[in-house]
Design a protein around this motif. Structure first.
Motif, mmCIF file in Angstrom:
data_model
loop_
_atom_site.group_PDB
_atom_site.id
_atom_site.type_symbol
_atom_site.label_atom_id
_atom_site.label_comp_id
_atom_site.label_asym_id
_atom_site.label_seq_id
_atom_site.Cartn_x
_atom_site.Cartn_y
_atom_site.Cartn_z
ATOM 1 N N GLY A 191 4.224 5.674 9.720
ATOM 2 C CA GLY A 191 2.909 6.006 9.161
ATOM 3 C C GLY A 191 2.326 4.784 8.516
ATOM 4 O O GLY A 191 3.034 3.833 8.232
ATOM 5 N N CYS A 192 1.017 4.813 8.303
ATOM 6 C CA CYS A 192 0.382 3.637 7.714
ATOM 7 C C CYS A 192 -0.780 4.072 6.863
ATOM 8 O O CYS A 192 -1.887 4.011 7.300
ATOM 9 N N PRO A 193 -0.585 4.502 5.660
ATOM 10 C CA PRO A 193 0.691 4.830 5.041
ATOM 11 C C PRO A 193 1.113 6.246 5.402
ATOM 12 O O PRO A 193 0.254 7.065 5.736
ATOM 13 N N ALA A 196 4.952 1.637 8.567
ATOM 14 C CA ALA A 196 5.102 0.799 9.752
ATOM 15 C C ALA A 196 5.565 -0.605 9.391
ATOM 16 O O ALA A 196 6.337 -1.219 10.121
ATOM 17 N N CYS A 197 5.093 -1.106 8.260
ATOM 18 C CA CYS A 197 5.438 -2.471 7.893
ATOM 19 C C CYS A 197 6.920 -2.648 7.648
ATOM 20 O O CYS A 197 7.525 -3.605 8.105
ATOM 21 N N CYS A 203 0.814 -1.213 0.000
ATOM 22 C CA CYS A 203 0.000 0.000 0.000
ATOM 23 C C CYS A 203 0.852 1.270 0.000
ATOM 24 O O CYS A 203 0.527 2.244 -0.669
ATOM 25 N N CYS A 204 1.935 1.272 0.762
ATOM 26 C CA CYS A 204 2.752 2.474 0.857
ATOM 27 C C CYS A 204 3.279 2.913 -0.506
ATOM 28 O O CYS A 204 3.537 4.088 -0.719
ATOM 29 N N ARG A 231 -6.660 -2.616 3.914
ATOM 30 C CA ARG A 231 -5.361 -2.900 3.320
ATOM 31 C C ARG A 231 -5.399 -4.071 2.353
ATOM 32 O O ARG A 231 -4.355 -4.474 1.839
ATOM 33 N N GLY A 246 6.462 -0.691 1.966
ATOM 34 C CA GLY A 246 5.405 -1.663 2.189
ATOM 35 C C GLY A 246 5.869 -2.862 2.976
ATOM 36 O O GLY A 246 6.989 -2.934 3.468
ATOM 37 N N THR A 247 4.955 -3.824 3.067
ATOM 38 C CA THR A 247 5.204 -5.009 3.868
ATOM 39 C C THR A 247 6.254 -5.885 3.207
ATOM 40 O O THR A 247 6.100 -6.253 2.045
ATOM 41 N N PRO A 283 0.993 -3.381 11.130
ATOM 42 C CA PRO A 283 -0.226 -4.049 11.563
ATOM 43 C C PRO A 283 -0.155 -5.561 11.396
ATOM 44 O O PRO A 283 -0.905 -6.285 12.047
ATOM 45 N N PHE A 284 0.734 -6.021 10.526
ATOM 46 C CA PHE A 284 0.770 -7.460 10.255
ATOM 47 C C PHE A 284 1.871 -8.160 11.041
ATOM 48 O O PHE A 284 2.247 -9.280 10.723
HETATM 49 S S1 SF4 Z 1 2.554 0.471 6.663
HETATM 50 FE FE1 SF4 Z 1 0.346 0.351 6.371
HETATM 51 S S2 SF4 Z 1 0.029 1.287 4.379
HETATM 52 FE FE2 SF4 Z 1 2.198 0.774 4.508
HETATM 53 S S3 SF4 Z 1 2.387 -1.245 3.596
HETATM 54 FE FE3 SF4 Z 1 2.090 -1.533 5.786
HETATM 55 S S4 SF4 Z 1 -0.124 -1.804 6.015
HETATM 56 FE FE4 SF4 Z 1 0.228 -0.903 4.022
#
Ligand code: SF4
Lengths: 218, 385
Positions: free
Chosen positions: A146-148, A116-117, A51-52, B82, A88-89, A123-124
Motif C-alpha cells: 500500500g502507499c500508504p 511499498a517503500c 509518510c506511512c 509525498r 516508510g522509505t 515509488p522512489f
Molecule cells: S509507501 Fe508510499 S506512503 Fe509509504 S513511505 Fe513510501 S511513498 Fe510514503
C-alpha cells in the motif's frame, strides 16, 4: 461450559476435559500458552520513517484503536519492543540505523515491512538514494503493501503476525536456540551501502531468462 | 561524510564554581520520538543548557527533484503528494500553479472553488495534528493528539470520498481537478465545517490557558522579526514573529481575492513557542470562515479545463507558490520544449524554517529544544525531499 480446546494434538475428549476442568486442571501445551501470551501483547517500536508512519499513528488512535489487539504500547526504546514496523522509505543513509535498532531489540522480535517503500523502494525505487526493500538486511515477517496502507490494513497485518506467532514452536524459537539475533550493519559509503545485501537473509532472485553457460556459448 | 553514531561522546572539561564539569555531546535522532521523523540534532550540552546545535539532514532524501526531471510533467503530480505528506492537496496545488503558467489554460470556476475548499481543509488537518504533536512533545501523552486525530479522520473521510485516497490524494490536474466531488459531498463538508468550531472551543479551553503549556512555551525559542525576515522564514512562524505576511493576501492566487478573512499574527517583534502555537489555533478559525464562504459560493459546472492531452510547454520558466500550511511552498520549473521538465525545484517551507533552529535553541534547556523543533512544524519528506 468448557473452555475452547487449547491443546490441539493432545488426545483428550471433551467430557474428560470438562471433568478435569471441574477439578481445577487445565490441560494445555506450553507452546499454546506461550504463543497466546506473546501474540496478545506485541509491543511495537515507536519508529516512523516517512509518510506511512502517519497511518501507523492513525491506527493507534481512537478510530482504529490497535489496543483491541493488545499492541497499543508503543515503546520508543528498542530494548522494550517486540515488533518493528518499518513504516516508510528506507534510504541508504538510514538503513544502517534501522539494522542497528533491529539488533538492539530483544527476542522475540518481529518485523512488519509497511508500505511499498519498505518492501521494495516503492515509488522512489528509481532513486539513487533509496534502498530497494528492507528485507535485504533484516528478516521480514509480514509484508504490508500500500502507499500508504490504510490503518485497517495495519491492523490486519498485525492479525497475520499473530497468526504466525500462533504457529511458533518453542523448540525452534530463536530466543532459546540462538539468543538475540543480530545482523551485520551495512556501511554507508556516501554513495552506496556496503555490502549491498546480506546473503544470510536475502538473495537476488534468479533470472528466469538466464541460460546455462554452455548453452549460451554453443 | 560522518556516520550516524560513529562519533564518540566528546567531553571537554570546563571549570565552574571550582568544580570540573564537562560539555556533553549527544546525538538526538535519527530515531528519536520527538524528531518527527528521521531528523538528527547533534547537541552540545553544558549541564542541561544547549551550547551548540548542529542539524543533520538527509535521512529521508528520496530524490524527488531528480526523479521528476526524468518523467513527464503530470507524472510528478503523485510524487508531490509525498513531499509534505500531511498536506497532499496543497502540494498538488502549488505544482499545478507552476505548470499552469507554462501553458495557456482556463480553470473552471467550480474547480477554483474546490481547490480553495480542499486546501483549507488541508490546513485544518495540518494545524490540528501539529498542535496535537506539539502538546505531545510537551509531555501530554495521548489525549490532545487523540482529539486531533479524531477530527483529522473526519476530514480525511471527505478527501477519500472525493479523491479515493485518504492521504495521498493526487486530486489536482493542470487546468482543474481530476474529477468532480460525489453527490452530497458538499453537504457532508458543510456538516464537518459547521461542527469544527465546537471542537476548537473545546481544544482551546483545554490548551490555551493551560498552566503547563504557558510556563513551558512562553519565552521559549524566541525568534526576532528581523532574523525571521532575513532567514526567509514564512508561514505561521513568520506571523508569530510579528510580520503579517500571507501569500493568500499578497499573491491572491486562485480566487482568494473573493473571500473575507484575516491574517492572525502576533504583536511585538519577537515570537516564542506560544505565539506559534496560538497563531495556528487562530488560523484554523479563519480557515473555517473561508470554507463557509466557499461552500456557499460554489456552483455547478465542469471541473477540468481545456488541458492538452500531451503536456509539452514551450521553453520557459515558471515559479508557482502558495501559502501552504507550513509556509511558502513553491515549485520552480524550467521547460525546454520536451515533455519532461529540464529543472524541477521545490522550495520547501519547513526546510527553510528549520534553518533558524540553532539560533532559537542556543541557551535553552535541552527539553525545550524538543518543543522548539515541534513548534517549527517540520515534515521530513519535505525537508530532505
Ligand atoms: S509507501 Fe508510499 S506512503 Fe509509504 S513511505 Fe513510501 S511513498 Fe510514503
Amino acid at each position: 461450559m468448557t473452555t475452547p480446546n487449547t491443546s490441539p494434538g493432545i488426545d483428550l475428549d471433551d467430557t474428560t476435559r470438562a471433568e478435569l476442568e471441574r477439578a481445577g486442571v487445565i490441560v494445555s501445551k506450553v507452546d499454546y500458552l506461550y504463543n497466546w501470551a506473546r501474540g496478545g501483547s506485541v509491543w511495537p517500536l515507536t519508529f516512523g520513517l516517512a509518510c506511512c508512519a502517519i497511518e501507523m499513528i492513525a491506527s493507534a488512535t481512537s478510530r482504529f484503536d490497535i489496543s483491541r489487539f493488545g499492541s497499543e504500547v508503543f515503546r520508543p526504546t528498542p530494548r522494550q519492543a517486540d515488533l518493528m514496523i518499518v513504516s516508510g522509505t528506507v534510504t541508504k543513509k538510514m538503513a544502517p540505523q534501522v539494522v542497528r535498532i533491529y539488533n538492539q531489540m530483544p527476542e522475540p522480535k518481529w518485523v512488519i515491512a509497511m508500505g511499498a517503500c519498505a518492501i521494495s523502494g516503492g515509488p522512489f525505487k528509481q532513486g539513487y538514494n533509496v534502498l530497494k526493500g528492507i528485507d535485504r538486511y533484516i528478516p521480514v515477517d509480514v509484508y504490508l503493501p500500500g502507499c500508504p496502507p490504510r490503518p485497517e490494513a495495519v491492523l490486519q497485518s498485525l492479525n497475520y503476525l499473530q497468526e504466525k506467532i500462533r504457529t511458533q514452536d518453542i523448540k525452534s524459537d530463536p530466543a532459546f536456540t540462538v539468543g538475540r539475533r543480530q545482523y551485520p550493519v551495512p556501511e554507508f559509503t556516501g554513495t552506496d551501502l556496503e555490502p549491498p545485501y546480506n546473503p544470510e537473509v536475502w538473495q537476488p532472485p534468479a533470472n528466469p531468462n538466464a541460460q546455462p553457460l554452455e548453452e549460451a556459448t554453443a | 561524510m560522518s556516520n550516524a553514531t560513529a562519533t564518540a561522546p566528546n567531553y571537554e572539561l570546563i571549570q565552574r564554581d571550582g568544580l570540573d564539569t564537562g560539555l556533553l555531546e549527544i546525538s538526538m535522532g535519527p530515531h528519536h520520538p520527538s524528531t518527527h521523523g528521521v531528523f538528527r540534532m547533534d547537541v552540545k550540552l553544558d549541564g542541561e543548557t544547549v551550547v551548540d546545535l548542529q542539524p543533520v539532514f538527509g535521512y529521508l532524501h528520496r530524490n524527488h527533484e531528480k526523479l521528476a526531471e526524468n518523467m513527464s510533467y503530470l507524472s510528478s503530480m503523485p510524487f508531490t503528494d509525498r513531499l509534505d505528506y500531511f498536506n497532499s492537496m496543497t502540494n498538488n496545488w502549488a505544482y499545478a500553479l507552476a505548470a499552469e503558467q507554462l501553458i495557456e489554460i482556463e480553470i473552471p470556476e467550480r474547480a477554483e472553488y474546490l481547490r480553495v475548499i480542499m486546501s483549507e481543509l488541508t490546513r485544518l488537518v495540518n494545524h490540528v495534528s501539529l498542535v496535537g504533536f506539539f502538546v505531545n512533545d510537551l509531555g501530554a501523552l495521548g489525549t490532545p493528539l487523540l482529539y486531533a486525530f479524531r477530527e483529522r479522520e473526519k476530514i480525511l473521510d471527505l478527501f477519500e470520498q472525493a479523491s479515493g485516497a485518504r492521504m495521498m490524494c493526487n486530486y489536482f490536474r493542470f487546468g482543474g481537478l481530476r474529477n468532480d466531488v460525489p453527490e452530497g459531498w458538499l453537504d457532508r463538508a458543510r456538516e464537518v465545517v459547521d461542527r469544527f468550531p465546537k471542537f476548537l472551543d473545546e481544544y482551546e479551553k483545554l490548551l490555551c490557558e493551560n498552566e503547563i503549556i504557558l510556563s513551558r512555551t512562553q519565552g521559549v525559542g524566541n525568534l526576532s522579526k528581523e532574523l525571521a525576515i532575513s532567514a526567509g522564514i514564512t508561514g505561521p512562524m513568520l506571523r508569530a514573529s510579528g510580520e503579517s505576511y500571507d501569500i493568500r493576501k499578497v499573491d491572491r492566487y486562485g480566487i482568494y481575492d473573493r473571500f473575507q478573512f484575516r491574517v492572525p499574527y502576533s504583536e511585538g517583534d519577537v515570537g516564542d513557542c506560544y505565539d506559534r502555537f496560538m497563531v495556528r489555533m487562530l488560523e484554523m478559525r479563519e480557515s473555517i470562515g473561508i470554507l463557509k464562504q466557499a461552500l456557499d459560493g460554489i456552483e455547478d459546472g465542469p471541473v477540468l479545463g481545456n488541458a492538452p492531452k500531451v503536456f509539452k510547454p514551450k521553453p520557459a520558466e515558471a515559479y508557482g507558490r502558495i501559502e501552504a500550511p507550513k509556509g511558502e511552498l513553491g515549485f520552480y520549473l524550467i521547460a525546454d520544449g520536451t515533455p519532461k521538465p529540464y529543472r524541477f525545484r521545490v522550495r520547501p517551507p519547513s526546510f527553510i524554517n528549520l534553518t533558524v533552529l540553532r539560533d532559537m535553541c542556543l541557551g535553552q534547556k535541552v527539553a525545550d529544544a524538543v518543543i522548539i523543533l515541534g513548534s517549527i512544524d517540520i515534515v521530513l519528506g519535505e525537508v530532505d525531499r
